[in-house]
Design a protein around this motif. Structure first.
Motif, PDB file in Angstrom:
ATOM      1  N   HIS A  51       0.834  -1.213   0.000  1.00 56.31           N
ATOM      2  CA  HIS A  51       0.000   0.000   0.000  1.00 56.31           C
ATOM      3  C   HIS A  51       0.868   1.262   0.000  1.00 56.31           C
ATOM      4  O   HIS A  51       0.578   2.231  -0.713  1.00 56.31           O
ATOM      5  N   ILE A  52       1.917   1.279   0.797  1.00 62.56           N
ATOM      6  CA  ILE A  52       2.799   2.438   0.859  1.00 62.56           C
ATOM      7  C   ILE A  52       3.501   2.661  -0.479  1.00 62.56           C
ATOM      8  O   ILE A  52       3.618   3.791  -0.967  1.00 62.56           O
ATOM      9  N   ALA A  53       3.972   1.572  -1.090  1.00 62.36           N
ATOM     10  CA  ALA A  53       4.647   1.678  -2.385  1.00 62.36           C
ATOM     11  C   ALA A  53       3.700   2.226  -3.449  1.00 62.36           C
ATOM     12  O   ALA A  53       4.082   3.055  -4.279  1.00 62.36           O
ATOM     13  N   GLU A  54       2.452   1.773  -3.400  1.00 62.37           N
ATOM     14  CA  GLU A  54       1.468   2.245  -4.378  1.00 62.37           C
ATOM     15  C   GLU A  54       1.195   3.733  -4.208  1.00 62.37           C
ATOM     16  O   GLU A  54       1.175   4.489  -5.184  1.00 62.37           O
ATOM     17  N   LEU A  55       1.023   4.174  -2.970  1.00 64.60           N
ATOM     18  CA  LEU A  55       0.746   5.583  -2.705  1.00 64.60           C
ATOM     19  C   LEU A  55       1.951   6.449  -3.052  1.00 64.60           C
ATOM     20  O   LEU A  55       1.801   7.547  -3.600  1.00 64.60           O
ATOM     21  N   GLY A  56       3.154   5.960  -2.750  1.00 65.73           N
ATOM     22  CA  GLY A  56       4.355   6.743  -2.986  1.00 65.73           C
ATOM     23  C   GLY A  56       4.939   6.601  -4.376  1.00 65.73           C
ATOM     24  O   GLY A  56       5.958   7.230  -4.690  1.00 65.73           O
ATOM     25  N   ASP A  57       4.306   5.753  -5.216  1.00 62.88           N
ATOM     26  CA  ASP A  57       4.775   5.528  -6.584  1.00 62.88           C
ATOM     27  C   ASP A  57       6.222   5.041  -6.593  1.00 62.88           C
ATOM     28  O   ASP A  57       7.066   5.521  -7.353  1.00 62.88           O
ATOM     29  N   VAL A  58       6.520   4.075  -5.715  1.00 63.12           N
ATOM     30  CA  VAL A  58       7.829   3.440  -5.671  1.00 63.12           C
ATOM     31  C   VAL A  58       7.602   1.930  -5.667  1.00 63.12           C
ATOM     32  O   VAL A  58       6.460   1.465  -5.690  1.00 63.12           O
ATOM     33  N   THR A  59       8.676   1.158  -5.620  1.00 57.67           N
ATOM     34  CA  THR A  59       8.546  -0.293  -5.574  1.00 57.67           C
ATOM     35  C   THR A  59       8.752  -0.793  -4.147  1.00 57.67           C
ATOM     36  O   THR A  59       9.388  -0.123  -3.322  1.00 57.67           O
ATOM     37  N   VAL A  60       8.235  -1.984  -3.881  1.00 56.07           N
ATOM     38  CA  VAL A  60       8.463  -2.611  -2.582  1.00 56.07           C
ATOM     39  C   VAL A  60       9.957  -2.848  -2.377  1.00 56.07           C
ATOM     40  O   VAL A  60      10.486  -2.677  -1.272  1.00 56.07           O
ATOM     41  N   ASP A  61      10.630  -3.224  -3.444  1.00 60.44           N
ATOM     42  CA  ASP A  61      12.076  -3.448  -3.381  1.00 60.44           C
ATOM     43  C   ASP A  61      12.793  -2.195  -2.884  1.00 60.44           C
ATOM     44  O   ASP A  61      13.678  -2.258  -2.037  1.00 60.44           O
ATOM     45  N   TRP A  62      12.402  -1.036  -3.403  1.00 62.66           N
ATOM     46  CA  TRP A  62      13.050   0.222  -2.982  1.00 62.66           C
ATOM     47  C   TRP A  62      12.790   0.485  -1.502  1.00 62.66           C
ATOM     48  O   TRP A  62      13.685   0.882  -0.762  1.00 62.66           O
ATOM     49  N   LEU A  63      11.577   0.238  -1.055  1.00 62.50           N
ATOM     50  CA  LEU A  63      11.262   0.439   0.356  1.00 62.50           C
ATOM     51  C   LEU A  63      12.110  -0.460   1.256  1.00 62.50           C
ATOM     52  O   LEU A  63      12.456  -0.091   2.370  1.00 62.50           O
ATOM     53  N   LEU A  64      12.448  -1.640   0.750  1.00 62.05           N
ATOM     54  CA  LEU A  64      13.232  -2.592   1.535  1.00 62.05           C
ATOM     55  C   LEU A  64      14.730  -2.374   1.405  1.00 62.05           C
ATOM     56  O   LEU A  64      15.525  -3.182   1.869  1.00 62.05           O
ATOM     57  N   GLY A  65      15.105  -1.284   0.736  1.00 56.91           N
ATOM     58  CA  GLY A  65      16.524  -0.948   0.657  1.00 56.91           C
ATOM     59  C   GLY A  65      17.172  -1.259  -0.661  1.00 56.91           C
ATOM     60  O   GLY A  65      18.395  -1.115  -0.812  1.00 56.91           O
ATOM     61  N   GLY A  66      16.376  -1.696  -1.658  1.00 56.31           N
ATOM     62  CA  GLY A  66      16.943  -2.025  -2.965  1.00 56.31           C
ATOM     63  C   GLY A  66      17.332  -0.798  -3.752  1.00 56.31           C
ATOM     64  O   GLY A  66      16.946   0.338  -3.442  1.00 56.31           O
ATOM     65  N   ARG A  67      18.106  -1.024  -4.803  1.00 53.71           N
ATOM     66  CA  ARG A  67      18.518   0.055  -5.695  1.00 53.71           C
ATOM     67  C   ARG A  67      17.449   0.277  -6.751  1.00 53.71           C
ATOM     68  O   ARG A  67      16.541  -0.532  -6.936  1.00 53.71           O
ATOM     69  N   ALA A  68      17.596   1.350  -7.509  1.00 53.14           N
ATOM     70  CA  ALA A  68      16.611   1.665  -8.535  1.00 53.14           C
ATOM     71  C   ALA A  68      16.637   0.659  -9.665  1.00 53.14           C
ATOM     72  O   ALA A  68      15.645   0.418 -10.326  1.00 53.14           O
TER      73      ALA A  68
END
Length: 379
Positions: A51-68
């Motif tokens: 849900h956070i990734a969807e609202l922030g227009d990012v990926t779950v991977d990025w939220l977990l510390g992944g690279r772009a």
């Protein structure tokens, strides 16, 4: 990892211009749970992150510390300056990111039945030996290398996703291999034999282990590229994989007396181009040079016409012009939604359907059609 995730969620909240409580509400989360997760008292659940990734227009991977994105991809994309290559890399990046997000949610890509590779077979002249061993493994697992639908065979038995994408001219296909994803992407085409050869060529790159993260093939038939060891290996693998030696020896008379009609029937049965078949038969010593030169000038359409299979060939062309997503990726993305570990948006984005339209289609009961029988009354 948790600290990194909390830091990135805070950054999203700050950039959104919303209060922490308002951001949590927009994301469909309880404000107190959001606060506890940000302070480290509570872990974010996979659905929270979705849900956070969807609202922030990012990926779950990025939220977990992944690279772009994998550095190799960015470097190749920046240096290509080619519309077809750029489009192919963008689509592969999109599919690989979707697969990486699924891995973090607990849906790893299956490894497949056929996967053992001998590193000693990496030199170009060993491509055929690699193919022979892989064909044996595939048959032992119940697969058929002669199947026309090669994409489904590769996905089922090798655990490699296969995508067919409408990309501009200039990229026949690419192979992608990273921690979470093994992917083959090929272009839609009016030349189904070439498209099928490209799938086998990219499979050769992946099984030989020479993909280096990303291997792009602008033109699998380019004479200059074919001199490169890894390209020579992939081409030799493709020819031997699509045209196993034992199958050809069973099909061709021992005296090499192959008629044009027999050759045309073999082209259609094996789903390869006349030139590929002619050169493979000659390399195995099954036909003489004059026959090779005669057969290589034929077209697949001419072969189909000679044996009364033009309609079948037309259907094959139509099929090769259609886009295709990796079946396991589609299935796993939808399963993550059904399991409550992801929102519907990743699935909608993957298949290219507006999320609201898709949600209505999934949640609205279908109305019986005018011709449908009345449902029986069950007391």
């Amino acid at each position: 990892m948790a600290d990194s995730t909390a830091t990135r969620v805070r950054a999203l909240i700050e950039s959104s211009g919303l209060t922490q409580s308002a951001f949590a509400a927009r994301a469909g989360l309880d404000a107190s749970k959001m606060s506890k997760s940000l302070s480290g008292v509570r872990r974010f659940t996979s659905l929270d992150l979705a849900h956070i990734a969807e609202l922030g227009d990012v990926t779950v991977d990025w939220l977990l510390g992944g690279r772009a994105g994998p550095p190799a991809v960015a470097a190749r994309a920046e240096s290509s300056h080619d519309g077809g290559v750029d489009a192919g890399v963008r689509e592969a990046t999109r599919l690989a990111q979707a697969r990486e997000d699924l891995a973090f949610l607990g849906y790893a890509q299956a490894s497949g039945t056929v996967r053992s590779v001998d590193a000693r077979d990496r030199p170009a002249d060993n491509g055929a030996r690699l193919a022979a061993r892989v064909v044996d493994q595939l048959r032992d697992a119940g697969g058929d290398p002669l199947a026309r639908d090669l994409a489904s065979v590769v996905e089922h038995y090798f655990g490699i996703g296969v995508a067919v994408s409408m990309i501009p001219a200039g990229c026949d296909g690419l192979a992608w291999h990273d921690q979470h994803t093994r992917l083959i992407l090929v272009a839609t085409s009016e030349y189904p034999t070439r498209q099928r050869f490209t799938v086998a060529h990219e499979l050769g790159h992946l099984l030989a282990g020479d993909d280096q993260g990303l291997s792009i093939d602008k033109d699998v038939m380019d004479p200059e590229r074919r001199r490169h060891p890894s390209e020579a290996t992939a081409n030799a693998f493709a020819a031997a994989f699509l045209l196993p030696e034992d199958a050809l020896r069973d099909a061709v008379p021992s005296d090499g007396g192959l008629s044009v009609d027999d050759f045309a029937a073999l082209v259609m049965r094996l789903s390869v181009s006349p030139s590929t078949l002619a050169y493979r038969l000659h390399a195995l010593g099954l036909i003489a040079t004059p026959l090779r030169e005669e057969f290589r000038t034929l077209t697949t359409a001419a072969c189909a016409f000679r044996v009364g299979r033009s309609g079948e060939f037309a259907d094959w062309i139509e099929s090769s012009r259609r886009s295709r997503l990796p079946a396991a990726l589609v299935r796993d993305t939808f399963t993550a939604y059904l399991d409550g570990k992801a929102t519907l948006r990743p699935f909608a984005n993957l298949v290219g359907v507006d999320v609201d339209i898709l949600r209505r289609a999934l949640e609205t009961p279908a109305e019986p059609g005018a011709g449908d029988p009345e449902p029986e009354f069950v007391p």
